[in-house]
Motif scaffolding. Structure first.
Motif, PDB file in Angstrom:
ATOM      1  N   SER A 306       0.390  -1.067   0.088  1.00 43.55           N
ATOM      2  CA  SER A 306      -0.142   0.223  -0.302  1.00 43.55           C
ATOM      3  C   SER A 306       0.681   1.269  -0.257  1.00 43.55           C
ATOM      4  N   TYR A 307       0.545   2.021  -0.804  1.00 44.16           N
ATOM      5  CA  TYR A 307       1.775   3.721  -0.905  1.00 44.16           C
ATOM      6  C   TYR A 307       0.916   4.552  -1.424  1.00 44.16           C
ATOM      7  N   THR A 308       1.588   5.390  -0.932  1.00 44.16           N
ATOM      8  CA  THR A 308       0.211   6.582  -1.990  1.00 44.16           C
ATOM      9  C   THR A 308       0.521   7.036  -2.897  1.00 44.16           C
ATOM     10  N   ASP A 309      -0.251   7.391  -4.315  1.00 44.98           N
ATOM     11  CA  ASP A 309       0.586   7.763  -5.259  1.00 44.98           C
ATOM     12  C   ASP A 309       0.335   9.255  -5.630  1.00 44.98           C
ATOM     13  N   TYR A 310       1.042   9.064  -6.990  1.00 43.30           N
ATOM     14  CA  TYR A 310       1.078  10.514  -7.143  1.00 43.30           C
ATOM     15  C   TYR A 310       0.593  11.589  -7.319  1.00 43.30           C
ATOM     16  N   LEU A 311      -1.059  11.085  -7.324  1.00 42.69           N
ATOM     17  CA  LEU A 311      -2.359  12.076  -6.933  1.00 42.69           C
ATOM     18  C   LEU A 311      -2.803  12.037  -5.723  1.00 42.69           C
ATOM     19  N   TYR A 312      -1.860  11.858  -4.447  1.00 41.36           N
ATOM     20  CA  TYR A 312      -1.931  11.707  -3.349  1.00 41.36           C
ATOM     21  C   TYR A 312      -3.068  10.293  -2.556  1.00 41.36           C
ATOM     22  N   ASN A 313      -3.787   9.777  -3.599  1.00 43.45           N
ATOM     23  CA  ASN A 313      -4.268   8.702  -3.566  1.00 43.45           C
ATOM     24  C   ASN A 313      -3.684   7.461  -2.471  1.00 43.45           C
ATOM     25  N   LYS A 314      -4.393   6.567  -1.596  1.00 44.69           N
ATOM     26  CA  LYS A 314      -4.361   4.893  -1.352  1.00 44.69           C
ATOM     27  C   LYS A 314      -4.719   4.937  -2.370  1.00 44.69           C
ATOM     28  N   ALA A 315      -3.234   3.897  -2.595  1.00 44.18           N
ATOM     29  CA  ALA A 315      -3.113   2.708  -3.808  1.00 44.18           C
ATOM     30  C   ALA A 315      -2.135   1.744  -3.508  1.00 44.18           C
ATOM     31  N   THR A 316      -2.128   0.774  -4.231  1.00 44.92           N
ATOM     32  CA  THR A 316      -1.437  -0.786  -4.189  1.00 44.92           C
ATOM     33  C   THR A 316      -0.090  -0.429  -5.486  1.00 44.92           C
ATOM     34  N   TYR A 317       0.307  -0.732  -5.044  1.00 46.23           N
ATOM     35  CA  TYR A 317       1.578  -0.842  -5.217  1.00 46.23           C
ATOM     36  C   TYR A 317       2.061  -2.385  -6.120  1.00 46.23           C
ATOM     37  N   SER A 318       1.513  -2.598  -7.860  1.00 51.60           N
ATOM     38  CA  SER A 318       1.975  -3.449  -8.230  1.00 51.60           C
ATOM     39  C   SER A 318       2.048  -3.075  -9.667  1.00 51.60           C
ATOM     40  N   SER A 319       2.639  -4.180 -10.170  1.00 50.05           N
ATOM     41  CA  SER A 319       2.769  -4.196 -11.563  1.00 50.05           C
ATOM     42  C   SER A 319       1.683  -3.902 -12.777  1.00 50.05           C
ATOM     43  N   GLN A 320       1.862  -3.450 -13.366  1.00 47.59           N
ATOM     44  CA  GLN A 320       0.632  -2.420 -14.304  1.00 47.59           C
ATOM     45  C   GLN A 320       0.825  -3.333 -15.563  1.00 47.59           C
ATOM     46  N   LYS A 321       1.261  -4.618 -15.389  1.00 46.14           N
ATOM     47  CA  LYS A 321       2.229  -5.095 -17.145  1.00 46.14           C
ATOM     48  C   LYS A 321       1.420  -5.071 -18.597  1.00 46.14           C
ATOM     49  N   ASP A 322       0.125  -4.380 -18.161  1.00 47.29           N
ATOM     50  CA  ASP A 322      -0.688  -3.737 -19.596  1.00 47.29           C
ATOM     51  C   ASP A 322      -0.941  -2.706 -19.417  1.00 47.29           C
ATOM     52  N   ASN A 323       0.149  -1.326 -19.109  1.00 47.94           N
ATOM     53  CA  ASN A 323      -0.398  -0.536 -19.046  1.00 47.94           C
ATOM     54  C   ASN A 323      -0.381  -0.424 -20.210  1.00 47.94           C
ATOM     55  N   VAL A 324       1.062  -0.419 -21.312  1.00 44.15           N
ATOM     56  CA  VAL A 324       1.266   0.264 -22.499  1.00 44.15           C
ATOM     57  C   VAL A 324       1.121  -0.556 -23.284  1.00 44.15           C
ATOM     58  N   LYS A 325      -0.191  -1.873 -22.937  1.00 42.03           N
ATOM     59  CA  LYS A 325      -0.707  -1.840 -23.888  1.00 42.03           C
ATOM     60  C   LYS A 325      -1.931  -1.780 -24.714  1.00 42.03           C
ATOM     61  N   ASP A 326      -2.916  -1.222 -22.550  1.00 37.25           N
ATOM     62  CA  ASP A 326      -3.926  -0.680 -22.904  1.00 37.25           C
ATOM     63  C   ASP A 326      -3.986   0.455 -23.464  1.00 37.25           C
ATOM     64  N   PHE A 327      -2.842   1.200 -23.160  1.00 41.98           N
ATOM     65  CA  PHE A 327      -3.238   2.771 -24.322  1.00 41.98           C
ATOM     66  C   PHE A 327      -3.022   2.583 -25.577  1.00 41.98           C
ATOM     67  N   PHE A 328      -2.491   1.347 -26.414  1.00 40.43           N
ATOM     68  CA  PHE A 328      -3.219   1.058 -27.423  1.00 40.43           C
ATOM     69  C   PHE A 328      -4.039   0.780 -27.763  1.00 40.43           C
ATOM     70  N   ARG A 329      -5.217   1.009 -29.072  1.00 45.82           N
ATOM     71  CA  ARG A 329      -6.352   0.221 -29.189  1.00 45.82           C
ATOM     72  C   ARG A 329      -6.113  -1.364 -30.408  1.00 45.82           C
ATOM     73  N   THR A 330      -7.209  -1.631 -30.464  1.00 47.99           N
ATOM     74  CA  THR A 330      -7.216  -2.604 -32.222  1.00 47.99           C
ATOM     75  C   THR A 330      -7.246  -1.207 -33.355  1.00 47.99           C
ATOM     76  N   GLY A 331      -6.691  -1.214 -33.862  1.00 48.28           N
ATOM     77  CA  GLY A 331      -7.036  -1.101 -34.568  1.00 48.28           C
ATOM     78  C   GLY A 331      -7.824  -1.304 -35.973  1.00 48.28           C
ATOM     79  N   LEU A 332      -8.474  -1.448 -36.686  1.00 45.50           N
ATOM     80  CA  LEU A 332      -9.556  -1.457 -37.560  1.00 45.50           C
ATOM     81  C   LEU A 332      -9.384  -0.348 -39.309  1.00 45.50           C
ATOM     82  N   SER A 333      -9.620  -1.538 -40.006  1.00 51.07           N
ATOM     83  CA  SER A 333      -9.158  -0.679 -41.711  1.00 51.07           C
ATOM     84  C   SER A 333     -10.741  -1.793 -41.903  1.00 51.07           C
ATOM     85  N   LEU A 334     -10.302  -0.224 -43.021  1.00 52.90           N
ATOM     86  CA  LEU A 334     -12.361  -1.446 -44.220  1.00 52.90           C
ATOM     87  C   LEU A 334     -11.239  -0.257 -45.300  1.00 52.90           C
TER      88      LEU A 334
END
Lengths: 1039, 544
Positions: A306-334
């Motif tokens: 448990s830690y205080t995050d950069y927005l000064y909220n209580k948060a869980t200090y855990s791996s966010q291995k998909d944070n970059v993956k989530d940034f992208f979306r599945t592209g679509l082309s028609l």
């Protein structure tokens, strides 16, 4: 003098008319066996003789033949050749041809739209099957689909997402300050292929569209790649880099057809950095005391604390291995296109409409392009015909991301600390007291440059709206049976409006209150008019000649207006009317060239061929008398026809050689002095250009020669073609440094000699050829070697952009090769041992050193095509061998402990095994943080640590198709469904070049095909938008 | 019309067209080429109407414009003078690595953007005209900045296209500076009442000749003090002549500031670094300003962003960091940008906040940029007075105090705050930085009776008064070496400085770009240095 020579040539050509003997005439019509469409340009040869003809637009031919029974050999591009017997007195023949999967196309479209049998060519030409262009597509740029399919082609896709510019290099780079990109010719005329904006350094830029990105593969009838300058002497100055000759579809007599092609594709990022997912935000192995103050991921091991995050909220200090993956979306082309062609004897027309809609992998980046194309050909009389086409393109690209280090969304996303969750990151803004959105706190690794990626995504935008009209009208008149004249006028007008918006609170791009807004209008108008006389004669029984002579007038006008305001009176009111610092600049160029040319092809017994051409250009960029000329000459011989008693296994053997020159007029306006207006306080100011003009400008010259060998065995089941070429680019217009004491920083000079030589091999084979099953292999192999023989008496090295030494600097250096990369290195002593400082950190070299060259040494591509009954499968594997690529992205990310490579030795204990200045081993150990922060420096680092061998091999394209059976009587003539994939997976990737003791080598994570920009600045990757893996489906229906 | 007619018509027309086109190419097709190849968005030659624009450009660049400021000044002189310290890990220049790709910005632009415009003005104006004289003054302003970085520079044979341009010794260059300034003042003096030379194109004084006379004399006085150790006799002559001819006396009226517009990148040079957060107040500034309880702190710097109270002037809220911190040290909390003082609000954008409150100025980019200010003239005279020169009727102490008063006045500080400051015995304090540094010196404000301290006082107050002109402050420090600065904490492995307590950057080694383009001249120039071509060799006027 030159003009006199040309006039003489013209005269000789006009006089060369010889009568020939009378025999019987065989007539017939050749059609496609599936679509029943007539085949224009097919070749009909009387076997055993050297007589040949080609079919007209409706597939009809007539050929003089002896009275007795003869065998006709019929060939056509993209079709298997066939033999037919024509008995004495036979009536009109109906001949059908089936598609040929081999790539040894028999007929190619060459310069100025001239159709020629490939066997008569004296230079290397390679066709690309058009079905391969429409099935598996690249949403970025059409050029991407040429990768691996043509020998010696290197495509560098600029990192701008959908519809962005790409660079296509054939046979190596040759121009230091101009362009090395190949000329693209559509329907006989070069198209405008300008790129308005591309990264020239690793800080970054916006990669704009180029002209090629508008090419609609659905409208392509045939495409030939002429790799050498020799092939292109008739296109004039821009053809020195090779030519892509594209012929678009047209209507045909007696044939009505509609083709509907629909495709859908889904895209995912193909190559993103390798991240570590063990340690979170912080420094020195500890969670930061104040998380708002550090963007680094050198913190504690993430175990759900448990830690205080950069927005000064209580948060869980855990791996966010998909944070970059989530940034992208599945592209679509028609992709939806309909092409309708119809034709009567008098009028043939082709109409097509294509819509491309794509959503990029970057949110808010989308493309919507409409392409309307109409072509009409009239046979007004037996002698007079016209052809006209108009293509209208309307394209809108929204949310084009910036590329590079400079607060670009992708780079910002990579910089996210490894413990910051997607949900946290999406909390990127909050209203201020005036209700205007302001960025919320963000733990940036450099808070003056990198921002929350979601802010960049949603609160900045770059849009490009393009309207483009390309059209031509041509008239052809048969003066006699052997001589015709045609004239045409072509227009290519591109109008772009680029709109940039940066909300208040955006770092770097908006320094004044209210936000910033920019509106750029670009208009380029290329006009081309030509008048060409063409003829052919049978000089003797064995000797034929065909020839062209003509004049070309080209006028290219470019105008650019940039209006912007950094600062808006009402926050985020994006209109120039609200600008607090309005600023306007205007730029423009115009180039007029006028040319006369003559070209002749002699053919002896259809086995020995001789080509020659001469062109003279008058170019407005040059000083009076403005003109220069350049010749080409070549010959080829089909030994298999000339030499009797050749082994049966050899079905075809040809040798060829040619020499060509191509000139280039240089650049607009460089012969004159210029004083430019500079905006500023009061009335602004005026400054003399800091580049000394060159009143005595000379044309650039590319001289090249090539030797070719082409052979086929066992009834053409195996084919082999080899080309050796060498080209020297001399007299280049260079900007070189002058001592600034002269009052100028640079001057234009004509100098330099850049040599490219290499070998290209194409191999084709059909290991299996049965009625039900066929297997065809096509292989392209090429190597190019580049050498900078001389630069100038004063200048021995010049940078290809990017002078800031962030990651690596590409240079051209006398004695080196184009694109040598220089970077700061891990310092070595005289014995080559790595030097380590007393504190255990690696020492950096005092100066930039050579670390390699960015060009691949070899390029390979292999296509395997299988056909089993109605099923087909095609796999393209391609890659590059050699070449160095430096990752600025990794350099920067490793400083902050984000990359996978930073995971080891976090607790210390890393000994680099180096020596100190005296040569003694240094036993001091360091932590990973100490090592990577020393190597990186964050933004200006030791590039050698981040240099990779860019050798890589991938499954580039896969398509599996099924021809859906349709009844003969059905309105639908054929239907084909295919599943396609692009950038499927890596087969091999190179590693980092330094073997760092304790850390080893890292596998290259990035795609070497993606460059920050499509200009000369290559060899480094820095925050580039990842290439994509596409999976899709395609349905093609022919009515 | 039937087909035959069409055929005939077309044939005739085509034939005519063919014939026509051949004639066209044979005759007059290139007639318009000259015009086609002329850039309609630039001017090919200058005219009397465009000459004033050239002066505007020369002055813009000679005063270090926004495009050059960071790489010409912030990353070098401003750090060496310890006005600012660097927050960015990637700029090793604060650890004395001399990045040659950047420092050329204090050399190249004077040759490519000042020289051509001034030489055109010299060629197109009468040498007895005020226009000519103003151009001469701007010339000295520019090339003094160049020569004080490198020493020998190309000078006497510049402006001619040649594969090589010779470097000239600094003593000859200074001699020429004096001659040019003297001549300019001689031309201007009879025209002192004129107020319209270059008028609206003069963004410093709006064409007021009387101000330019003071400017030229102050510059001459500056040059004189610069050579006071190496050539005391000439220095005295020049200084006394300059003062007699009238230097700047009243701030803000005499102060030279150049207007900036913020349009098209024409920003105040210092303002450009506002949002990059790469520079913060140095510990040296913190030690002196906080120790002196100096009211100028409010103008020079902002309370740290993390201060809860944005009210300016609470000294505890200002903080600085030492120069030359390592990557590790820069990552430590007290050294983070947020915990150190940003440059003052006139150079800060509205994205700069203190305790969440916006403290920047919307018009920060167009804040007029300091060129030469009145306070400097007084401190120069004070120093000359200490040397026994005739610096006018005021005593050394009066000159020292007038320097402080005028420096304060320049920033709008007058009255009791100034008088009590002048009499304060405050000395610099421990700045409270991340390294817990001691006070940088013990020099008090109030005029000392100890002559050894007096010079330190003058140089310390001059250093404060010159802010933000780091170029002049660094030159002054190298010349006098009296004002105390902290040694840089760490030195880059590529620097020749091995002991920063006894060694410092004395000059900038000749540019790599010059070695490439002007090689033989650079090689020859090395012999003019009296030492190796590196950062440890002192300039001609540097006798420390």
């Amino acid at each position: 003098m030159i003009r006199q020579k040309l006039h003489l040539l013209l005269f000789l050509l006009l006089c060369s008319c010889i009568a020939f003997a009378q025999e019987r005439t065989i007539t017939g019509k050749i059609t496609d066996e599936t679509t029943k469409a007539p085949l224009a340009g097919a070749t009909v040869i009387i076997k055993g003789t050297k007589k040949a003809t080609t079919t007209d637009a409706d597939g009809n031919f007539s050929i003089k033949a002896p009275e007795n029974k003869v065998m006709l050999i019929v060939t056509s591009i993209g079709y298997a050749s066939k033999e037919f017997s024509a008995a004495a007195g036979a009536g009109a023949l109906a001949i059908t041809l089936g598609a040929d999967t081999k790539q040894l196309g028999e007929v190619v479209v060459t310069a100025l739209g001239i159709t020629r049998q490939s066997k008569t060519l004296v230079y290397a030409a390679q066709s690309v099957p058009t079905n391969q262009l429409t099935e598996v597509r690249s949403t970025d740029n059409f050029l991407g689909s040429l990768s691996g399919k043509v020998a010696n082609v290197v495509i560098n896709q600029g990192s701008g997402g959908l519809g962005s510019g790409a660079q296509i290099i054939l046979r190596g780079n040759r121009s230091i300050q101009g362009s090395s990109t190949a000329l693209i010719v559509v329907d006989g005329v070069p198209i405008n292929n300008n790129t308005y904006s591309a990264a020239g350094n690793d800080f970054g830029s916006v990669q704009s569209s180029d002209g090629a990105s508008n090419i609609n593969p659905d409208d392509i009838e045939s495409m030939t790649v002429l790799r050498g300058a020799s092939a292109a002497a008739l296109y004039g100055s821009e053809a020195g880099n090779g030519v892509l000759v594209i012929a678009t579809k047209r209507g045909h007599k007696g044939r009505s057809e509609a083709i509907v092609n629909s495709g859908i594709g889904f895209e995912k990022p193909f190559a993103t950095p390798d991240f570590q997912n063990s340690y979170g935000q912080g420094n020195g192995g500890l969670i930061a005391a104040d998380s708002s103050q550090t963007g680094s991921s050198w913190g504690a091991k993430m175990t759900g604390q448990s830690y205080t995050d950069y927005l000064y909220n209580k948060a869980t200090y855990s791996s966010q291995k998909d944070n970059v993956k989530d940034f992208f979306r599945t592209g679509l082309s028609l992709n939806n296109s309909v092409g309708i062609s119809a034709g009567s004897d008098k009028v043939q027309s082709y109409f097509s409409y294509t819509n491309n809609y794509a959503k990029g992998i970057i949110r808010n980046n989308d493309l919507n392009r409409h392409n309307i194309n109409f072509r009409i050909s009239n046979q007004i009389s037996s002698k007079l015909s016209t052809d006209a086409k108009v293509t209208y393109i309307a394209s809108n690209i929204n949310g084009r991301p910036r590329t590079g280090e400079e607060n670009s969304p992708v780079f910002d996303a990579y910089e996210m600390p490894r413990s910051v969750s997607t949900a946290q990151a999406r909390n990127y803004q909050a209203p201020n007291s005036l209700g205007v959105m302001a960025p919320t706190n963000w733990p940036s690794t450099q808070n003056s440059i990198y921002q929350n990626p979601y802010w960049m995504l949603n609160n900045t935008s770059i849009g490009e709206a393009r309207t483009r009209v390309i059209g031509f009208a041509s008239v052809k008149y048969l003066l006699t049976s052997w001589l015709s004249v045609r004239g045409s006028f072509n227009l290519d007008r591109t109008s772009d409006q680029i709109e940039e918006k940066y909300q208040q609170g955006t770092l770097l791009w908006n320094t004044n209150a209210g936000g910033s807004y920019g509106l750029t209008n670009l208009v380029s108008t290329n006009k081309w008019a030509d008048l060409i006389l063409e003829g052919n004669n049978q000089l003797t029984k064995d000797l034929k000649i065909s020839y062209h002579a003509g004049t070309i007038y080209q006028d290219k006008v470019y105008n650019q207006t940039i209006a912007s305001s950094n600062g808006l009176f009402v926050a985020n009111k994006f209109s120039l009317s609200f600008g607090s610092n309005p600023s306007t600049t205007q730029l423009g160029t115009e180039v007029v060239t006028q040319s006369v040319f003559g070209q002749a092809n002699l053919s002896w017994r259809d086995a020995i061929f001789l080509d020659a051409s001469l062109r003279n250009d008058w170019d407005s960029r040059l000083p009076s008398p403005y003109h220069y000329n350049y010749p080409s000459i070549g010959a080829s011989a089909i030994l298999s026809e000339l030499i009797k008693g050749m082994p049966k296994a050899i079905s075809f053997l040809k040798v060829s050689a040619n020499y060509a020159q191509v000139g280039n007029g240089g650049q607009f306006g460089v012969t004159n002095a210029a004083y430019n207006y500079v905006q500023g306080a009061g009335n602004g100011s005026i400054a003399r250009s800091t580049i000394l003009n060159i009143p005595g400008l000379k044309p650039e010259l590319v001289k090249s020669y090539e030797f070719g060998l082409e052979t086929r065995f066992i009834n053409d089941r195996v084919g082999f073609a080899a080309t050796y070429y060498k080209s020297n680019s001399t007299n280049q217009l260079l900007k070189i440094g002058l001592p600034v004491g002269t009052g100028y920083s640079q001057q234009y000079i004509n100098a330099g000699n850049i040599e490219n030589h290499g070998v290209e091999l194409t191999i084709s084979a059909s290991p299996i050829k049965t009625t039900d099953l066929t297997w065809d292999i096509a292989v392209n192999l090429s190597l190019n070697r580049n050498k900078v023989i001389t630069l100038s008496p004063y200048l021995k090295q010049t940078a290809l952009g990017g002078a800031d030494n962030r990651s690596a600097l590409p240079v051209v250096q006398e004695g080196g090769a184009f694109g040598d990369l220089y970077a700061f290195q891990w310092a070595r002593n005289a014995k080559g041992q790595h030097i380590v400082n007393a504190d255990g950190t690696p020492a950096t070299s005092a100066a930039l050193g050579y670390i390699g060259n960015y060009n691949p040494k070899e390029v390979v591509g292999m296509t395997n095509t299988f056909q089993y009954k109605k099923f087909s499968m095609r796999v393209l594997i391609d890659g590059r061998i050699g070449g160095i690529l430096v990752s600025g992205t990794e350099m920067n990310l490793s400083f902050s402990g984000i990359t996978k490579g930073t995971e080891k030795f976090r607790e210390g204990g890393l000994n680099l095994g180096g020596v100190d200045a005296s040569g003694a081993a240094v036993s001091q150990t360091i932590t990973a943080q100490k090592f990577w922060q020393t190597a990186s420096g964050l933004r200006y680092g030791t590039g050698e640590f981040y240099a990779y061998n860019a050798t890589s091999l991938r499954v580039r394209e896969l398509s599996i198709g099924y021809d859906i059976p349709v009844a003969n009587t059905h309105i639908i003539k054929s239907m084909r469904f295919s599943a396609v994939a692009r950038n499927l997976f890596w087969i091999y990737r190179g590693k980092s070049i330094l073997d760092i003791p304790g850390l080893g080598k890292r596998k290259m994570w990035m795609d070497p095909d993606v460059a920050n920009g499509n200009g000369l600045f290559q060899g480094t990757e820095y925050g580039a938008i990842p290439s994509t893996r596409t999976l899709g489906f395609n349905l093609k229906v022919i009515f | 019309m039937n087909m035959r007619h069409i055929n005939k018509l077309v044939t005739t027309r085509l034939q005519a067209a063919l014939l026509g086109s051949v004639l066209l190419f044979g005759l007059s097709c290139t007639k318009k080429f000259e015009q086609t190849n002329t850039d309609k968005n630039s001017i090919a030659t200058v005219s009397p109407a465009t000459l004033p624009f050239l002066f505007a450009h020369a002055a813009d660049v000679a005063t270090v414009n926004a495009g050059n400021y960071q790489v010409a000044q912030n990353l070098f002189a401003d750090q060496y003078a310890q006005y600012f310290a660097c927050e960015a890990t990637y700029f090793a220049s604060d650890r004395l690595f001399l990045n040659q790709a950047w420092v050329g910005a204090n050399f190249n632009p004077y040759y490519t953007d000042v020289l051509p415009q001034l030489q055109t003005l010299f060629a197109n104006t009468d040498s007895s005209s005020a226009e000519h004289a103003l151009a001469e003054i701007v010339w000295v302003l520019a090339f003094q900045k160049a020569t004080d970085y490198w020493g020998p520079i190309p000078y006497f044979s510049i402006g001619t296209v040649s594969p090589s341009v010779a470097y000239d010794p600094q003593d000859k260059i200074y001699d020429d500076f004096f001659k040019r300034l003297t001549a300019a003042v001689a031309v201007l003096t009879p025209l002192a009442g004129t107020t319209s030379i270059y008028s609206s194109y003069d963004q410093i004084y709006g064409g007021k000749v009387s101000k330019w006379i003071k400017f030229a004399n102050t510059l001459r006085l500056r040059c004189a003090l610069r050579i006071s150790k190496v050539d005391p006799a000439r220095a005295k002559t020049e200084a006394e002549a300059a003062v007699a001819a009238g230097v700047m006396t009243t701030s803000p009226g005499d102060d030279a500031l150049i207007l900036r517009s913020s349009v098209g990148g024409d920003n105040n040079g210092l303002s450009i670094m506002s949002d990059w957060n790469e520079f913060r107040m140095s510990a040296t500034m913190a030690s002196v300003l906080k120790g002196y309880q100096d009211p100028r702190i409010v103008d020079y710097f902002l309370p740290t962003a993390t201060s809860a109270d944005p009210t300016p002037g609470i000294f505890a809220n200002y903080s600085g960091l030492r120069n030359g911190l390592s990557v590790d040290q820069l990552g430590v909390k007290p050294n983070l940008a947020a915990n150190n003082s940003h440059q003052g609000s006139r150079w800060a954008s509205t994205s700069v906040t203190v305790g969440g409150t916006i403290v920047g100025t919307a018009t920060y980019a167009s804040t007029p940029q300091n060129v030469i200010e009145t306070a400097e003239a007084y401190f120069l005279r004070a120093e000359g007075s200490l040397l026994g020169w005739n610096m006018g009727s005021l005593t050394t102490q009066q000159l020292y105090e007038a320097g402080i008063t005028n420096s304060m006045a320049q920033w709008g500080i007058t009255g009791a705050a100034v008088t009590s400051y002048i009499s304060s015995t405050n000395t610099p304090v421990a700045p409270g930085d991340g390294l817990s540094s001691p006070a940088v010196s013990n020099v008090p404000i109030a005029w000392s009776t100890d002559p050894a301290v007096e010079l330190q006082q003058i140089m310390t107050q001059k250093w404060l008064g010159l802010f933000p002109d780091g170029m002049e402050a660094w030159a002054d420090w190298r010349r006098s070496h009296v004002m105390k600065l902290y040694p840089v904490v760490n030195v880059d492995s590529r620097s020749l400085v091995t002991d920063p307590t006894t060694m410092w950057v004395r000059r900038i080694p000749f540019l790599d770009s010059e070695k490439q383009t002007n090689g033989p001249a650079v090689t020859a120039a090395a012999s003019l240095l009296g030492g190796a071509d590196n950062e440890l060799t002192p300039l001609w006027w540097d006798k420390n």
